[in-house]
Design a protein around this motif. Structure first.
Motif: not given
Length: 292
Positions: A163-168, A226-231
């Motif tokens: 999960m830390a890698a995903v958030r990063f 948490a990051h809706p703008a990321v495609r």
């Protein structure tokens, strides 16, 4: 407290490439840049009782390395907050200690004395295996180093430990304004194995590909919210994960993987996927530990 982006330097060509990348990364995330160089001359100098009429050559060299690196960073971006320091210890110890209060460590793929093009630097590999913060190894072809693909690649294998890698990866894609490609590799069971046997009709069974798809969706759900703008582009690919990710890294600006550390004959080591990526990916590689 704002943790700096820390880059290690030894004055080699690879170190200056990683410094350029680190400057751009620090600016991208509005972070201060800290430059460190490990030198053990103080230990040996301190054991001598004879007066020293002039500074040791090793001291002058170490100070010149960090001064040149700091000047180079400021020339690349005049508004960047830069600090630089020579630290009296071996490179691995210095970098691991710095990683305790850094947002990430940025390293070259190899330093002085390595066999260019053949070996991953021993310092880099050891730090990637043991650091408590993300370690970004700057390597790859000119397109990957320049960030021209507009794509961050994320490898997913074990959501519970990644999960830390995903958030990063989401933060990187958002800061760059680029696409995040999330990949989960799966393997088809060999013919004749128990996993390949037909399942009873009374027990619904999802295929390996369907399980990988569900795993990928579960891993991304929280960070995507948490990051809706990321495609986000999702890919479930049959094949060994380390080969799949290295192949797709040729069209990425950054590959992000979880550390998945293991104990081997030479102590703590990054997992097979991270190790392969660090040695062969055509773009910079971020290895993110679960505790990051």
């Amino acid at each position: 407290m704002e943790h700096p982006l820390t880059v290690g330097t030894d004055g080699s060509d690879a170190a200056f490439r990683s410094l350029d990348w680190a400057v751009d990364e620090a600016v991208r995330h509005a972070l201060p840049l800290r430059i460190v160089h490990a030198s053990r001359w103080e230990r040996y100098e301190g054991t001598s009782s004879a007066p020293a009429p002039e500074r040791p050559v090793e001291q002058v060299l170490a100070e010149n390395i960090v001064a040149s690196a700091a000047d180079h960073a400021r020339h690349r971006h005049a508004d960047l907050r830069v600090s630089a320091e020579v630290l009296a210890d071996d490179a691995v110890t210095v970098l691991l200690n710095e990683g305790l209060h850094a947002s990430a460590l940025v390293l070259g793929s190899r330093g002085r004395g390595e066999i260019t093009g053949l070996l991953l630097g021993s310092v880099t590999l050891t730090v990637a295996a043991r650091a408590r913060c993300p370690v970004i190894v700057v390597r790859g072809d000119p397109a990957g180093l320049a960030g021209t693909h507009d794509r961050v690649l994320l490898g997913i294998a074990d959501p519970a430990g990644e999960m830390a890698a995903v958030r990063f990866a989401f933060r990187e894609a958002e800061a760059r304004g680029c696409t995040l490609e999330a990949v989960c590799a799966w393997r088809r069971p060999a013919p004749g194995t128990a996993a390949d046997a037909p399942q009873p009709a009374a027990e619904p069974h999802r295929s390996d590909e369907e399980q990988a798809t569900a795993l990928l969706d579960d891993a991304l759900a929280e960070a995507a919210g948490a990051h809706p703008a990321v495609r986000v582009e999702r890919a479930v690919v049959e094949g060994p994960a380390h080969k799949v990710l290295v192949h797709r890294a040729a069209a990425a600006d950054l590959l992000v993987v979880g550390a998945q550390r293991r104990h081997g004959h030479f102590g703590l080591q990054p997992g097979r996927v991270a190790h392969t990526a660090l040695c062969h990916a055509a773009c910079p590689v971020a290895v993110v530990p679960p505790t990051a």
